[in-house]
Design a protein around this motif. Structure first.
Motif, mmCIF file in Angstrom:
data_model
loop_
_atom_site.group_PDB
_atom_site.id
_atom_site.type_symbol
_atom_site.label_atom_id
_atom_site.label_comp_id
_atom_site.label_asym_id
_atom_site.label_seq_id
_atom_site.Cartn_x
_atom_site.Cartn_y
_atom_site.Cartn_z
ATOM 1 N N ILE A 146 0.821 -1.211 0.000
ATOM 2 C CA ILE A 146 0.000 0.000 0.000
ATOM 3 C C ILE A 146 0.854 1.260 0.000
ATOM 4 C CG2 ILE A 146 -1.948 -1.118 1.133
ATOM 5 C CD1 ILE A 146 -1.049 0.158 3.756
ATOM 6 N N ALA A 147 2.147 1.129 0.296
ATOM 7 C CA ALA A 147 3.024 2.299 0.243
ATOM 8 C C ALA A 147 3.334 2.707 -1.193
ATOM 9 C CB ALA A 147 4.326 2.006 0.990
ATOM 10 N N ASN A 148 3.038 1.822 -2.141
ATOM 11 C CA ASN A 148 3.356 2.059 -3.552
ATOM 12 C C ASN A 148 2.121 2.626 -4.257
ATOM 13 O OD1 ASN A 148 4.024 1.899 -6.291
ATOM 14 N ND2 ASN A 148 5.307 0.093 -5.957
ATOM 15 N N LEU A 149 2.238 3.836 -4.778
ATOM 16 C CA LEU A 149 1.112 4.476 -5.459
ATOM 17 C C LEU A 149 0.635 3.643 -6.648
ATOM 18 C CD1 LEU A 149 -0.763 6.939 -5.778
ATOM 19 C CD2 LEU A 149 1.024 8.030 -7.165
ATOM 20 N N ASP A 150 1.561 3.011 -7.385
ATOM 21 C CA ASP A 150 1.179 2.208 -8.545
ATOM 22 C C ASP A 150 0.264 1.051 -8.146
ATOM 23 O OD1 ASP A 150 2.607 3.789 -10.251
ATOM 24 O OD2 ASP A 150 4.419 2.558 -10.183
ATOM 25 N N PRO B 151 -1.767 1.817 12.603
ATOM 26 C CA PRO B 151 -1.067 3.036 13.044
ATOM 27 C C PRO B 151 0.313 3.159 12.417
ATOM 28 C CG PRO B 151 -1.015 1.370 14.773
ATOM 29 C CD PRO B 151 -1.911 0.834 13.691
ATOM 30 N N ASN B 152 0.868 4.352 12.469
ATOM 31 C CA ASN B 152 2.180 4.601 11.869
ATOM 32 C C ASN B 152 3.276 3.730 12.459
ATOM 33 O OD1 ASN B 152 1.053 6.546 10.255
ATOM 34 N ND2 ASN B 152 1.758 8.285 11.479
ATOM 35 N N SER B 153 3.139 3.327 13.738
ATOM 36 C CA SER B 153 4.179 2.523 14.379
ATOM 37 C C SER B 153 4.341 1.156 13.729
ATOM 38 C CB SER B 153 3.860 2.347 15.868
ATOM 39 O OG SER B 153 2.586 1.746 16.039
ATOM 40 N N ILE B 154 3.315 0.690 13.035
ATOM 41 C CA ILE B 154 3.379 -0.622 12.384
ATOM 42 C C ILE B 154 3.557 -0.491 10.879
ATOM 43 C CG2 ILE B 154 2.074 -2.759 11.965
ATOM 44 C CD1 ILE B 154 0.821 -2.463 14.675
ATOM 45 N N LEU B 155 3.053 0.594 10.283
ATOM 46 C CA LEU B 155 3.214 0.794 8.846
ATOM 47 C C LEU B 155 4.691 0.873 8.473
ATOM 48 C CD1 LEU B 155 0.461 3.448 8.076
ATOM 49 C CD2 LEU B 155 0.503 1.089 7.243
ATOM 50 N N ARG B 156 5.048 0.345 7.321
ATOM 51 C CA ARG B 156 6.424 0.402 6.839
ATOM 52 C C ARG B 156 6.444 1.029 5.445
ATOM 53 N NH1 ARG B 156 7.152 0.403 11.146
ATOM 54 N NH2 ARG B 156 8.068 -1.119 12.571
ATOM 55 N N THR C 235 5.476 3.978 4.614
ATOM 56 C CA THR C 235 4.458 5.007 4.414
ATOM 57 C C THR C 235 3.916 5.422 5.772
ATOM 58 O OG1 THR C 235 2.473 5.603 3.165
ATOM 59 C CG2 THR C 235 2.530 3.396 4.169
ATOM 60 N N THR C 236 3.000 6.375 5.769
ATOM 61 C CA THR C 236 2.341 6.840 6.987
ATOM 62 C C THR C 236 0.864 7.055 6.691
ATOM 63 O OG1 THR C 236 2.736 9.175 6.495
ATOM 64 C CG2 THR C 236 4.438 8.005 7.772
ATOM 65 N N ASN C 237 0.077 7.247 7.730
ATOM 66 C CA ASN C 237 -1.341 7.549 7.528
ATOM 67 C C ASN C 237 -1.522 8.872 6.800
ATOM 68 O OD1 ASN C 237 -3.552 5.712 9.004
ATOM 69 N ND2 ASN C 237 -1.626 5.565 10.131
ATOM 70 N N GLN C 238 -0.615 9.833 7.034
ATOM 71 C CA GLN C 238 -0.693 11.108 6.321
ATOM 72 C C GLN C 238 -0.531 10.910 4.821
ATOM 73 O OE1 GLN C 238 0.888 10.626 9.144
ATOM 74 N NE2 GLN C 238 0.188 12.214 10.580
ATOM 75 N N ARG C 239 0.459 10.095 4.434
ATOM 76 C CA ARG C 239 0.687 9.844 3.009
ATOM 77 C C ARG C 239 -0.475 9.080 2.400
ATOM 78 N NH1 ARG C 239 6.102 7.034 1.528
ATOM 79 N NH2 ARG C 239 5.074 7.242 -0.501
ATOM 80 N N LEU C 240 -0.981 8.064 3.123
ATOM 81 C CA LEU C 240 -2.120 7.304 2.615
ATOM 82 C C LEU C 240 -3.354 8.189 2.467
ATOM 83 C CD1 LEU C 240 -1.710 3.975 4.627
ATOM 84 C CD2 LEU C 240 -1.225 4.350 2.202
ATOM 85 N N LEU C 241 -3.525 9.114 3.411
ATOM 86 C CA LEU C 241 -4.651 10.050 3.323
ATOM 87 C C LEU C 241 -4.547 10.893 2.057
ATOM 88 C CD1 LEU C 241 -7.078 11.618 4.452
ATOM 89 C CD2 LEU C 241 -5.463 12.942 5.858
ATOM 90 N N ARG C 242 -3.355 11.405 1.788
ATOM 91 C CA ARG C 242 -3.168 12.242 0.586
ATOM 92 C C ARG C 242 -3.390 11.423 -0.693
ATOM 93 N NH1 ARG C 242 1.804 13.676 3.308
ATOM 94 N NH2 ARG C 242 1.420 15.402 4.748
ATOM 95 N N MET C 243 -2.844 10.186 -0.725
ATOM 96 C CA MET C 243 -3.030 9.352 -1.918
ATOM 97 C C MET C 243 -4.495 9.017 -2.121
ATOM 98 S SD MET C 243 0.249 6.756 -2.282
ATOM 99 C CE MET C 243 0.074 5.932 -0.710
ATOM 100 N N ALA C 244 -5.219 8.719 -1.025
ATOM 101 C CA ALA C 244 -6.635 8.375 -1.138
ATOM 102 C C ALA C 244 -7.447 9.568 -1.634
ATOM 103 C CB ALA C 244 -7.163 7.891 0.211
ATOM 104 N N TYR D 281 -6.969 15.174 11.027
ATOM 105 C CA TYR D 281 -8.197 15.923 10.739
ATOM 106 C C TYR D 281 -7.871 17.217 10.006
ATOM 107 C CZ TYR D 281 -11.498 12.997 13.355
ATOM 108 O OH TYR D 281 -12.303 11.973 13.765
ATOM 109 N N ALA D 282 -6.781 17.866 10.410
ATOM 110 C CA ALA D 282 -6.378 19.104 9.738
ATOM 111 C C ALA D 282 -6.008 18.853 8.281
ATOM 112 C CB ALA D 282 -5.197 19.732 10.478
ATOM 113 N N ASP D 283 -5.504 17.636 7.980
ATOM 114 C CA ASP D 283 -5.131 17.281 6.613
ATOM 115 C C ASP D 283 -6.318 16.824 5.776
ATOM 116 O OD1 ASP D 283 -2.530 17.927 7.054
ATOM 117 O OD2 ASP D 283 -1.814 15.868 7.346
ATOM 118 N N GLY D 284 -7.513 16.742 6.386
ATOM 119 C CA GLY D 284 -8.703 16.409 5.604
ATOM 120 C C GLY D 284 -9.298 15.051 5.858
ATOM 121 N N ALA D 285 -8.867 14.338 6.887
ATOM 122 C CA ALA D 285 -9.451 13.030 7.193
ATOM 123 C C ALA D 285 -10.911 13.194 7.589
ATOM 124 C CB ALA D 285 -8.679 12.360 8.320
#
Length: 575
Positions: free
Chosen positions: A465-469, A487-492, A494-503, A526-530
């Motif tokens: 999921i870290a790969n946009l393609d 949560p970000n502590s387990i993601l490798r 990427t981060t929730n912020q990046r996934l939010l932007r890609m989504a 939330y500030a980033d639009g979640a």
């Protein structure tokens, strides 16, 4: 005066180990390396010769070694081992024999002894097939990867390696007389010892520990007494005392008191184990060019052998390139147990001090290297996986491809860990009876998840999921909701912020659900639009608070029964 000399030697050993240990801690290196370095500096071979009575130090250190193996035995849960999945059991059973076979084939032609009372090649093969539980657990814990699929398999293989080491300890005293009859007698003795210890742990020890459970110091003394009793019995029947200590620990491993025993014994053990490794450092010979060359060769062989003995088994069981490679990387170091086996072999005259020196330098080199290899295991895996794909090795996409992704999924799960499993279960439950249940698509690279989802007819895509393609090719653009519950502590990668932007970019009409562990992180998302930030501790606390208040109000008597029934009714992808 011998008595005064002994106290002085022990004092010097502890002070040196402490001083160098502080430096090792600052450099984030394993403390065992510091203890070995202390022994080298104090000993007569490479150091200042400040400790004259190595034999006495080694004798005291043997007590620590027995306690160390007792603790290892306490931490081996045979019930969990028996309930392990197929991948774990097959890998655990196959990795060690395959590693030993590779080691013999590699070291015997190099001139290491194998016969006539000397077994340097065999000891090198066995020692290099064992990995460090201490180092791996610490590093994976720091990375929050103990509960991931590669982490679980790694820990399981380490437990199987401990069992293989126990079997080697059973035959170690009789290697000089390796006749079939002698070996069978050793196994028979070991088997009888195990049966006797297990019988005592089932019929006698529960009553004894139940009687003394309220007297903590008596629990400690009784546990240590049991350790030395079984250890002494093992020595009396011709087995190693260290194996007896392991058996004593295993026999107590399923007790409700084992955690308490470990907590109490560990401090005593640490003192004596420190002396053991300091004493081992005193025995390391002056490194020659030949010794260092063999150590470098053995270190390279160890890493290559891990990939040759772990990767093919896991990949053959369709675990995919990622878990198979990460487990191989995680296990690429020498075990403390290997140094124990080597020290015993030296005392028995099976190997030379040069072999002990080689293994000690391998331990130092691979301990330092694995600190960085595990830290960057995902990045290393990506490079290796890309190379393997170019060589024609396919990833396990076939399991997920059996259920083609819908052109227009309603809900997309980016990653699928335990929280996602529970959320998915609730969605299925709430959607029962609906004329138009939501179409779900899962994107994840856990082969276990993919296979289970496919068997349930759920659309899934094997990918990172870290790969946009990956997300582009999954065709998630029309989704109504995109969910990441990891949560970000387990993601490798990427981060929730990046996934939010890609989504938001790929699914402009979708509501996006992401996860945070902290309040500040939730506010940032939330500030980033979640559209919704899942905070596991807060949303779980609401249910727990309702239950607690029901108890306080005199109700809630049916909670236990209701919750048990609800758990039994759940059939999650990840239990």
């Amino acid at each position: 005066m011998p008595h005064a000399d002994l106290i002085a030697d022990i004092g010097l050993s502890i002070v040196a180990a402490t001083s160098i240990g502080v430096v090792a801690k600052a450099l984030r290196q394993p403390l065992i390396l510091a203890y070995l370095a202390a022994g080298i500096l104090l000993g007569p071979k490479m150091g200042f010769g400040l400790v004259a009575d190595e034999a006495t130090i080694s004798l005291i250190a043997e007590i620590g070694l027995i306690l160390l193996l007792f603790i290892i035995g306490l931490e081996i849960d045979l019930k969990k081992l028996a309930a392990s999945g197929r991948s774990l059991v097959v890998t655990g059973l196959g990795q060690f024999p395959l590693g030993v076979a590779l080691g013999l084939a590699f070291f015997a032609p190099l001139g290491f002894a194998l016969g006539d009372g000397r077994f340097d090649a065999l000891y090198l093969a066995v020692a290099l097939s064992l990995s460090s539980t201490m180092i791996v657990v610490k590093l994976l814990y720091d990375k929050f990867e103990l509960t991931t699929l590669p982490g679980s398999i790694t820990l399981g293989v380490l437990v199987f390696q401990d069992v293989w080491a126990i079997l080697f300890l059973a035959v170690q005293p009789n290697l000089a007389d390796p006749a079939v009859g002698t070996v069978l007698v050793s196994f028979a003795k070991g088997g009888l010892l195990v049966v006797a210890a297990m019988a005592a742990s089932k019929f006698i020890l529960p009553r004894l520990f139940g009687f003394i459970a309220k007297v903590p110091e008596l629990v400690l003394v009784t546990a240590v007494s049991w350790c030395f009793l079984v250890s002494g019995l093992a020595g009396a029947v011709g087995l190693s005392r260290e194996m007896g200590a392991l058996v004593a620990g295993v026999s107590l491993s399923t007790f409700p008191y084992n955690v308490d025993v470990i907590a109490k014994v560990v401090n005593i053990r640490d003192f004596f184990v420190t002396l053991f490794f300091v004493g081992l450092g005193m025995q390391i010979p002056v490194p020659t060019g030949e010794l260092l060359g063999f150590a470098a060769l053995a270190s390279a062989f160890l890493i290559a052998a891990r990939f040759a003995s772990v990767f093919p088994i896991l990949y053959g069981l369709k675990n995919g390139l990622r878990p198979s490679l990460i487990c191989s990387i995680n296990l690429s170091q020498l075990s403390e147990f290997s140094l124990v086996i080597a020290a015993l072999g030296l005392n028995m005259g099976h190997i030379s001090d040069q072999t002990v020196g080689i293994l000690t330098f391998v331990f130092a080199a691979t301990s330092v290297a694995s600190t960085y290899m595990i830290q960057y295991n995902h990045e290393i895996q990506k490079v290796l996986a890309a190379g393997l794909r170019r060589l024609g090795l396919r990833d396990v996409t076939d399991a997920g491809d059996r259920v083609e992704p819908h052109a227009d999924p309603d809900i997309v799960f980016l990653g699928f860990f335990r929280e996602a499993s529970s959320i998915f279960q609730e969605i299925e439950t709430l959607s029962q009876g609906s004329a138009t249940p939501p179409r779900v698509l899962v994107v994840d690279f856990n082969p276990v998840v993919i296979r289970e989802l496919a068997s349930r007819g759920v659309a899934c895509v094997y990918g990172d999921i870290a790969n946009l393609d990956t997300l582009v090719h999954a065709h998630i653009g029309a989704a109504r909701a995109v969910v990441c519950s990891i949560p970000n502590s387990i993601l490798r990668g990427t981060t929730n912020q990046r996934l939010l932007r890609m989504a938001k970019r790929l699914c402009p009409q979708a509501k996006v659900v992401v996860t945070a562990n902290t309040l500040a992180g939730a506010h940032s998302l939330y500030a980033d639009g979640a559209d919704f930030v899942f905070v596991p501790r807060i949303h779980a606390a609401e249910r727990a608070a309702r239950v607690i208040l029901s108890f306080q109000g005199g109700t809630g008597d049916d909670v236990r029964q209701t919750e048990t029934a609800a758990l039994n009714a759940r059939h999650e992808v990840l239990g």
